[in-house]
Design a protein around this motif. Structure first.
Motif, PDB file in Angstrom:
ATOM      1  N   GLN A   1     -51.722   2.858  49.291  1.00 15.97           N
ATOM      2  CA  GLN A   1     -53.132   3.153  49.035  1.00 15.97           C
ATOM      3  C   GLN A   1     -53.758   2.089  48.154  1.00 15.97           C
ATOM      4  OE1 GLN A   1     -53.050   7.137  47.663  1.00 15.97           O
ATOM      5  NE2 GLN A   1     -53.622   7.990  49.658  1.00 15.97           N
ATOM      6  N   GLN A   2     -52.934   1.674  47.164  1.00 13.82           N
ATOM      7  CA  GLN A   2     -53.445   0.643  46.249  1.00 13.82           C
ATOM      8  C   GLN A   2     -53.748  -0.634  47.002  1.00 13.82           C
ATOM      9  OE1 GLN A   2     -50.803   0.105  42.998  1.00 13.82           O
ATOM     10  NE2 GLN A   2     -52.009  -1.590  42.162  1.00 13.82           N
TER      11      GLN A   2
ATOM     12  N   ALA B   1     -56.750  -0.246  48.951  1.00 15.20           N
ATOM     13  CA  ALA B   1     -57.941  -0.294  48.112  1.00 15.20           C
ATOM     14  C   ALA B   1     -58.255  -1.733  47.704  1.00 15.20           C
ATOM     15  CB  ALA B   1     -57.723   0.575  46.868  1.00 15.20           C
ATOM     16  N   GLU B   2     -57.159  -2.458  47.338  1.00 13.77           N
ATOM     17  CA  GLU B   2     -57.351  -3.849  46.927  1.00 13.77           C
ATOM     18  C   GLU B   2     -57.964  -4.653  48.064  1.00 13.77           C
ATOM     19  OE1 GLU B   2     -53.750  -5.605  45.546  1.00 13.77           O
ATOM     20  OE2 GLU B   2     -53.748  -4.337  43.741  1.00 13.77           O
TER      21      GLU B   2
ATOM     22  N   LYS C   1     -59.556  -3.571  50.540  1.00  6.79           N
ATOM     23  CA  LYS C   1     -60.942  -3.146  50.786  1.00  6.79           C
ATOM     24  C   LYS C   1     -61.888  -3.822  49.805  1.00  6.79           C
ATOM     25  CE  LYS C   1     -61.183   1.397  52.865  1.00  6.79           C
ATOM     26  NZ  LYS C   1     -61.031   2.805  52.540  1.00  6.79           N
TER      27      LYS C   1
END
Lengths: 182, 252
Positions: free
Chosen positions: A101-102, A105-106, A108
């Protein structure tokens, strides 16, 4: 055989045919015999039991219960290990998910930043192009207005002249400008 | 031999149900002295060999997973051990080998006596009396050694009303001394009676008309005797445990 038995019957508790007189169990003559051999057999049984059989069986039973206890303990331990492994696996899974997820997110955020930058740049370029175009349009419009004004003035002057009037430039300009505004 | 020829010559019903208990010398036809190896000796020897077979050879493998015979031995071991623990208490476990020997001896003697042509040691009142009085004397001596004169408190009921205590004491003393007698007569009587009844039925089997009923009777009594053999060994052992409890814990 039979006659022989008759002759050799040597007991007060046997009749002439070798049959029992009364209960053989109660015949006093045989009681020492029974007690003697009973004591021998009991001693032998006791020796066998107490020296060999019972210690051996006790050892086997103890060993068995020990083995069972050990096996149960080992099973418990293995069970604990298995649940530990499961917990570790779950944790790894959760970690991996969080990491994924990280990363997402990064990525993104990065993409967003890049996108924003590109957008800003594009906006800037568009703004520049727009300004340029607006300037050009304004220039063209100004040019056009001026031309129209000039044409209108000239036309007006000519019209006025054709109608026999004589108009000064100042009045015509004012009139044309007033018309143009409307 | 003699009885058979006699029966044949008389041609009628012949009952010699007690002849099976006559000790006969193994070697020669002479008189049976105290040292003479007889059929009693033979069957006691077979008994000891069976005990060795079940308890020593059976547990030879010392298997964690027991073989069949080993598990029989372990079953008897656990049975008697638990009986002592339950009836007498945990402190009596040190007398386990003696009680186990008694149990195994009586049990094997009873069951071996059920083989046809065998000889039954436990039907001899002299033999069961030695067992019974042996238990009685050993337990009484043990009681006095452990508790001294306090062992006599076994006969003195402290819970009873004062005037009843001497009377109860007399009854208790009598019942205490009857213990070995009942112990030995119960065992010998049961085994003797069963064997005599089987022999009587067997005598009737000589009559053609009565033989089916007689044979059925033998089968039925034999089944009963199989029960009796086990139960008498059990009763003998558990009573020994109960008496031993009195010696170890004389206070009621």
């Amino acid at each position: 055989m039979a006659t022989e038995t008759h002759e050799t019957v040597a007991s007060a508790c046997l009749d002439s045919h070798g049959g029992a007189i009364g209960m053989p169990q109660l015949c006093g003559e045989w009681i020492p015999h029974q007690i003697f051999w009973l004591l021998v057999a009991l001693a032998a049984t006791f020796f066998v039991m107490s020296r060999i059989a019972l210690p051996r069986i006790a050892a086997v039973l103890a060993e068995r219960s020990g083995t069972i206890t050990n096996d149960l303990a080992a099973a418990e331990e293995l069970k604990n290990k298995a649940s530990e492994a499961e917990a570790a696996y779950d944790k790894a899974l959760v970690d991996a998910r969080a990491q994924a997820q990280q990363i997402v997110a990064e990525a993104k955020a990065e993409i967003q930043a890049e996108l924003d930058a590109e957008l800003a740049k594009a906006d800037e370029q568009i703004a520049a192009k727009t300004a340029e175009s607006e300037a050009a349009i304004a220039e063209i419009r100004d040019g056009a207005v001026k031309s129209v004004t000039d044409v209108a003035k000239a036309t007006t002057k000519e019209l006025v002249a054709a109608m026999g009037g004589k108009a000064d430039a100042k009045t015509i300009t004012a009139a044309v400008t007033a018309r143009m505004k409307g | 031999m003699a009885t058979e020829t006699e029966a044949a010559s008389e041609g009628g019903l012949v009952f010699h149900p007690l002849d099976q208990f006559i000790p006969k010398s193994l070697f020669g036809d002479g008189a049976v002295h105290w040292y003479t190896p007889s059929n009693l000796t033979l069957w006691l020897a077979i008994l000891v060999l069976c005990v060795i077979g079940v308890f020593v050879l059976g547990s030879r493998g010392r298997g964690i997973v027991p073989s069949r015979i080993q598990s029989v031995g372990e079953l008897m071991y656990g049975f008697v051990y638990k009986m002592i623990e339950d009836v007498t208490g945990k402190d009596a476990v040190k007398y386990f080998p003696y009680i186990m020997t008694l149990f195994v001896f009586v049990l094997f003697a009873n069951y071996l006596a059920l083989l046809p042509m065998s000889y039954s040691p436990t039907s001899m009142i002299a033999i069961t009396a030695v067992l019974g009085f042996g238990v009685f004397i050993a337990i009484t001596v043990l009681g006095f050694v452990k508790h001294g004169a306090a062992f006599l408190g076994l006969f003195w009921m402290k819970d009873a009303p004062g005037f009843l205590r001497p009377i109860i004491a007399i009854i208790e003393v009598i019942s205490y001394f009857v213990r070995p007698v009942s112990l030995s007569i119960r065992l010998a009587g049961n085994i003797t009676a069963g064997h005599v009844v089987i022999k009587v039925f067997a005598g009737f089997a000589a009559l053609t008309l009565a033989s089916p009923a007689a044979i059925l009777g033998i089968v039925a009594i034999y089944g009963l005797e199989i029960l009796v053999a086990g139960i008498q060994a059990y009763v003998f052992t558990i009573l020994t445990c109960v008496y031993l409890k009195d010696a170890l814990h004389p206070a009621h």
